[in-house]
Design an enzyme around this catalytic site. Structure first.
Site, PDB file in Angstrom:
ATOM      1  N   HIS A  83       3.272   6.582  -7.008  1.00  0.00           N
ATOM      2  CA  HIS A  83       2.514   7.740  -7.501  1.00  0.00           C
ATOM      3  C   HIS A  83       3.403   8.985  -7.499  1.00  0.00           C
ATOM      4  CE1 HIS A  83      -1.669   9.926  -7.259  1.00  0.00           C
ATOM      5  NE2 HIS A  83      -1.131   9.981  -8.452  1.00  0.00           N
TER       6      HIS A  83
ATOM      7  N   HIS B  87       1.700   4.408  -2.911  1.00  0.00           N
ATOM      8  CA  HIS B  87       1.780   5.871  -2.779  1.00  0.00           C
ATOM      9  C   HIS B  87       3.122   6.365  -3.315  1.00  0.00           C
ATOM     10  CE1 HIS B  87      -1.867   6.839  -0.664  1.00  0.00           C
ATOM     11  NE2 HIS B  87      -1.587   6.105   0.400  1.00  0.00           N
TER      12      HIS B  87
ATOM     13  N   HIS C  36       0.825  -1.212   0.000  1.00  0.00           N
ATOM     14  CA  HIS C  36       0.000   0.000   0.000  1.00  0.00           C
ATOM     15  C   HIS C  36       0.859   1.262   0.000  1.00  0.00           C
ATOM     16  CE1 HIS C  36      -3.681   2.324   1.279  1.00  0.00           C
ATOM     17  NE2 HIS C  36      -2.733   3.136   1.707  1.00  0.00           N
ATOM     18  N   GLU C  37       1.777   1.338   0.944  1.00  0.00           N
ATOM     19  CA  GLU C  37       2.607   2.547   1.037  1.00  0.00           C
ATOM     20  C   GLU C  37       3.527   2.674  -0.179  1.00  0.00           C
ATOM     21  OE1 GLU C  37       1.724   4.689   3.044  1.00  0.00           O
ATOM     22  OE2 GLU C  37       0.479   3.411   4.306  1.00  0.00           O
TER      23      GLU C  37
END
Length: 672
Positions: free
Chosen positions: A469, A466, A462-463
């Protein structure tokens, strides 16, 4: 030389000290103010370069220094660093809040909007101009002088209060420890959790086993420990963190809500949700609230069935006691094991951290044509921090990032990603990005490496989503690049990464037993997949409860509606199957809502909003191949590289070919 004054790509974390903070920030703040006044005072025809470009350049050194200092305060906090950080926050916050209130700046930007150059700007620059003007309006550009003065005072006070809130949570979390010398009281706890607790006690010079409220300690204890009395003690400590004593946040929460409401009304909005959502996909509080309501309606029948089944299972197991909050994880795990013959701890040996990271890097290499390599000799803030470079297929450095993955008492809980430097991409000018990911994973113990739970693997993915992105951004305006997107869109790149943690083809790249190298056995994998939807309605309702309490606190609550913490507890009670004690005070430690001036305040629904997007978007990977490089390239080109250079609705449509649907989310959760 003060290292905070000229922060370049190579940040000297090993040289930054608490005594550097105030003088550096004061100097950078003064320079920023002078630059802003020069921009606001120009008398000729304004240009994009002399206004918006110049404004970004004027504020970046100060932003960068504050990001670094704020980061250090959250990961290696000391009393001296905290005092220094607290001393500069109010003035810095007031400065950034003053920009939309600067009449000269407002006028020069409006003059720019009327020029021929403005009409011929690139799509991204034109969007930046329009968004800046809208942002200035929403933040007081058209207020009276008295209104502007009051708004600045509110901003300054909110900065102080939210910083104190976060620090109280950190201190309250660190203040609790449970030391158990009688080994028999640890019955039910997995061997890995026992070993970690013994190591924690040894590190503090204590006998027996030491437990804390950090996730790697707290979650196994609540999930497996047979001793209900100890579970209750730890649950109550966690649930009431920062709600009493020296770290009491209750008055801070009330005041923060009061100030946010006053700020919204001052700016002409019905409530704080309408203010913060005006520039997000949901657009306003009504639409966000309706979204949460629709999800609840669709989830509630499954929620009730799940809870009836758990109560029945407990009774049939010979325990007819009423369910309490500290029983839920424990009995859920027992039921899951009975239904699926599955123990999540059986997966842990297959997830050694180093191999998980290598596999994650392999996956994104296949999808996005990038390469991730570890770097040595880079200054870091703690010996356990690692550094990696992300390179494009032609060798171009796209991003460097730091990974700080283990808990410490001086480090805040949870997991997060942040950006130190957001590079600008204009034609041949391609600046690399600099970022970080932080977590609080199960640390290595003795001779054994760090072995993660599957949930921790999901958190890492998940991190890193980020981070991608940020790393793959190719936007010509810094303020619109990377993760600088609408908060109900920002979780799409992170949440979609979690899907690969459930795919056999992906897991086989990294899920290998740390001793034998064997992949996860087929029967264990099958049982793991079957449990993915176990009590999915409860997981959904838990998140909807957080979203509902967030929206209602910022839209509905007033002193006339009763005591604040009672009001919040009643909302949360409607989303949990066990009775919450009268002293339950979860929102006193709800960092997402109260540890920054805005953060996820009135925006916690964003997690579910983005989950709708991620479930739908991953459907294309499932349809065309989870490692299909063409689909990966499309996701990189339409989502990851674009930042906020286009409307998020248009970016999603460009990737998926249509509007998002709720159905894939409920199908993935088995709620159909």
């Amino acid at each position: 030389m003060n290292p905070l004054l000229n922060l370049a790509f190579d940040i000297p974390f090993d040289q930054i000290r608490a005594e550097h903070v105030r003088p550096a920030v004061e100097e950078l703040l003064e320079k920023a103010k002078e630059s802003v006044e020069a921009i606001a005072g120009q008398t000729g025809t304004p240009t994009y370069a002399s206004t918006l470009d110049a404004l970004e350049a004027a504020t970046e050194p100060l932003e960068r220094a504050m990001t670094v200092v704020g980061h250090l305060e959250s990961v290696v906090s000391t009393p001296e660093l905290r005092d220094a950080y607290n001393a500069v926050i109010p003035e810095v916050s007031a400065f950034f809040a003053s920009l939309p209130l600067n009449e000269g700046l407002w006028k020069v930007l409006n003059r720019l909007a009327q020029t021929e150059e403005a009409k011929s700007l690139s799509t991204t620059k034109k969007r930046f101009l329009e968004k800046t003007l809208d942002d200035f309006r929403r933040h007081g550009a058209e207020l009276s002088p008295a209104g502007k003065e009051r708004l600045q005072a509110i901003t300054r006070e909110l900065a102080e209060l939210t910083s104190r809130f976060a620090q109280n949570v950190l201190d309250a979390t660190a203040a609790f420890e449970l030391v158990i010398e009688d080994e028999s009281r640890l019955a039910g706890l997995p061997a890995a959790a026992k070993e970690a607790a013994r190591e924690a006690a040894k590190a503090e010079g204590l006998p027996g086993s030491r437990f804390t409220l950090h996730a790697p300690s707290y979650i196994p204890l609540m999930t497996y420990l047979d001793d209900a009395g100890l579970r209750e003690k730890v649950w109550r400590a966690y649930d009431t963190r920062a709600s009493f004593g020296a770290h009491d946040n209750r008055a801070l929460v009330r005041r923060i809500l009061e100030l946010r409401k006053e700020k919204a009304h001052l700016l002409g909005f019905a409530d704080f949700s309408d203010l913060v959502l005006a520039d997000r996909m949901a657009e306003n509080g009504d639409r966000a609230s309706e979204f949460v309501h629709r999800l609840r309606q669709r989830t509630e029948p499954y929620f009730e069935k799940e809870n009836e089944a758990l109560e029945k299972f407990r009774a049939e197991s010979g325990d007819d006691q009423p369910m309490q909050p500290w029983d839920l994880a424990y009995w859920s795990e027992k039921q899951r094991r009975a239904l699926f013959d599955f123990d999540e701890e059986a997966l842990r040996p297959y997830f050694p951290l180093d191999r998980v990271m290598e596999g994650m890097f392999d996956i994104v290499s296949r999808l996005y044509g990038i390469r991730v390599e570890e770097k040595q000799g880079i200054p870091v803030w703690h010996p356990t921090v690692r550094v990696f470079d992300i390179e494009d297929e032609d060798g171009t450095l796209l991003c460097r990032f730091y990974a700080d993955l283990f808990p410490r008492d001086e480090k805040r809980g949870g997991a997060w990603m942040n950006a130190f430097i957001t590079g600008v991409h204009r034609g041949e000018r391609r600046e690399p990005h600099l970022g970080l990911i932080c977590a609080n994973f199960t640390p290595p113990t003795g001779e054994r490496p760090a072995l993660l739970t599957h949930r921790e693997v999901e958190t890492l993915f998940h991190e890193f989503g980020h981070l991608l992105h940020h790393a793959l951004s190719e936007v010509e305006v810094r303020s619109l690049a990377g993760t600088n997107v609408a908060w109900d869109f920002v979780e799409l790149p992170s949440q979609i990464m979690e899907n690969w943690c459930w795919e056999r083809e992906a897991l086989d790249l990294f899920a290998r037993h740390y001793e034998t190298g064997e992949r996860i056995p087929d029967d264990l994998f099958d049982r793991m997949v079957k449990t993915r939807t176990y009590r999915a309605a409860n997981a959904m309702m838990r998140q909807l409860g957080f979203a509902r309490v967030d929206l209602d606190l910022h839209r509905e609550w007033s002193p006339e509606k009763g005591e604040l913490f009672d009001y919040a507890r009643e909302i949360l009670q409607a989303h949990t199957p066990a009775p919450l004690p009268p002293e339950s005070a979860m929102i006193a430690s709800f960092n997402h809502l109260f540890s920054s001036e805005v953060g996820y305040a009135a925006g916690y629904y964003s997690y579910k909003w983005a989950e709708v997007l991620d479930a739908d978007a991953f459907g294309r990977f499932r349809e065309e191949g989870i490692f299909n490089p063409e689909v990966g390239r499309a996701f990189r080109d339409t989502i990851l590289s674009k930042g906020d250079s286009e409307k998020p609705t248009e970016l999603f449509r460009a990737f998926r070919g249509r509007e998002p649907s709720l159905d894939p989310l409920f199908e993935r959760a088995g709620l159909v």
